[in-house]
Write a protein that holds these residues in place. Sequence first.
Motif, PDB file in Angstrom:
ATOM      1  N   GLN A 154      65.261  -3.180   4.959  1.00  0.00           N
ATOM      2  CA  GLN A 154      65.444  -3.954   4.380  1.00  0.00           C
ATOM      3  C   GLN A 154      66.787  -3.719   3.147  1.00  0.00           C
ATOM      4  O   GLN A 154      67.897  -4.382   3.055  1.00  0.00           O
ATOM      5  N   THR A 185      76.030   0.488   2.877  1.00  0.00           N
ATOM      6  CA  THR A 185      74.830  -0.637   2.837  1.00  0.00           C
ATOM      7  C   THR A 185      75.631  -1.646   3.529  1.00  0.00           C
ATOM      8  O   THR A 185      74.978  -3.444   4.595  1.00  0.00           O
ATOM      9  N   GLU A 186      76.967  -1.816   2.941  1.00  0.00           N
ATOM     10  CA  GLU A 186      77.161  -3.530   3.706  1.00  0.00           C
ATOM     11  C   GLU A 186      77.855  -3.600   4.938  1.00  0.00           C
ATOM     12  O   GLU A 186      77.189  -4.590   5.210  1.00  0.00           O
ATOM     13  N   GLN A 187      78.036  -2.529   5.205  1.00  0.00           N
ATOM     14  CA  GLN A 187      78.380  -2.921   6.610  1.00  0.00           C
ATOM     15  C   GLN A 187      76.953  -2.665   7.828  1.00  0.00           C
ATOM     16  O   GLN A 187      76.760  -3.698   8.536  1.00  0.00           O
ATOM     17  N   GLY A 225      74.895  -4.236   6.501  1.00  0.00           N
ATOM     18  CA  GLY A 225      73.946  -5.665   6.078  1.00  0.00           C
ATOM     19  C   GLY A 225      72.780  -5.502   4.967  1.00  0.00           C
ATOM     20  O   GLY A 225      71.974  -6.687   4.744  1.00  0.00           O
TER      21      GLY A 225
END
Length: 338
Positions: free
Chosen positions: A184, A210-212, A214
């Motif tokens: 995670q 990583t933003e996409q 989450g």
Amino acid sequence: MPPTPRRSTILEVARLAGASKTSVSRYFGEERDRLSPSLQARIAHAAGTLGYQPNQMARGLKGGRSKLLGMLVADIRNPFSVAITHGVEQACRQYGYSLVVCNTDNDPEQERQHLDLLGAYQVEGLVVNASGSPERQLHTFISQGTPIVLLDREVDHVEAEVVGLDNHLAIDMALEHLVDQGYQAVLYVSEAPQQSSTRQKRLARFNHTTEQLGLIHSSSLLANSDGTATLQALSDFLATHQQHACAVLCGNGNATLTVTRLFQQLDLSLGKIGLMGIDELEWCALISPGITTLAQPTDAMGKTAVQCLMHRIAPHASSMPAALSFSPTLIERGSTQR
């Protein structure tokens, strides 16, 4: 001291073979097929008896061809550089060329000096894994008709084929694998991205993907070989995200080696804390339970770089490769099994 053995001459070979000097020259050049099989056999036997070796450099320069390809390597100690150089050399041999390799040690000044040296050797083509921005010198080669292929790294304002890994795909594959394994939070460790378009692309793609997805994410740049700063960054990352399954993604082989040592130093359990690297290294399978990697097809990449050059040097001998960007191969091991 015994006298230095004298080199046999092409005229002596011709006399022993009962052939003309022109025929012997054709035999050791590119017109061997114009000679009859029996004449070829006589010349081969005579050359073997006399221990004759043609001066290929002199022959090449006389005909305006050196039969040399040059290669600039940013860091010969990098496992990727070793593997890709092997691929380039193998391909050179297939085309009957020799390879001159220059290691720049990521030093732009050495890079300039080596380019001057390769120019003096009259290389017929150049494979460049750039460490700086040698735009002016590369433009000189191009203006003289010497083809150039950029390997792994782009150079601003230099129009040439770029052969390398699909960096966006590599980062996406790595992160998707880590997500599938239940991680995670991901820390990305990379060497400093300055002077390397590849490192810049991988770091930017990491932040984007990583933003996409989450994912909790952060990054650390290796400031020195012992990884002191990254040791602190890794410790802080794990302490901050104790409630999440954490993993480390390494941007290349050097980063993977440094982080593996840090895992051992901190007594971290591989798998419980995920570890994954871009570039397959021989020792990755030996560290229990094995380190998951994305392997680059270095032999195919090296062959493609040389094929691009040969297409410019001798279009009749080699077609242009269909693809210049390559996909990595996921090698899954225990370091990403929670």
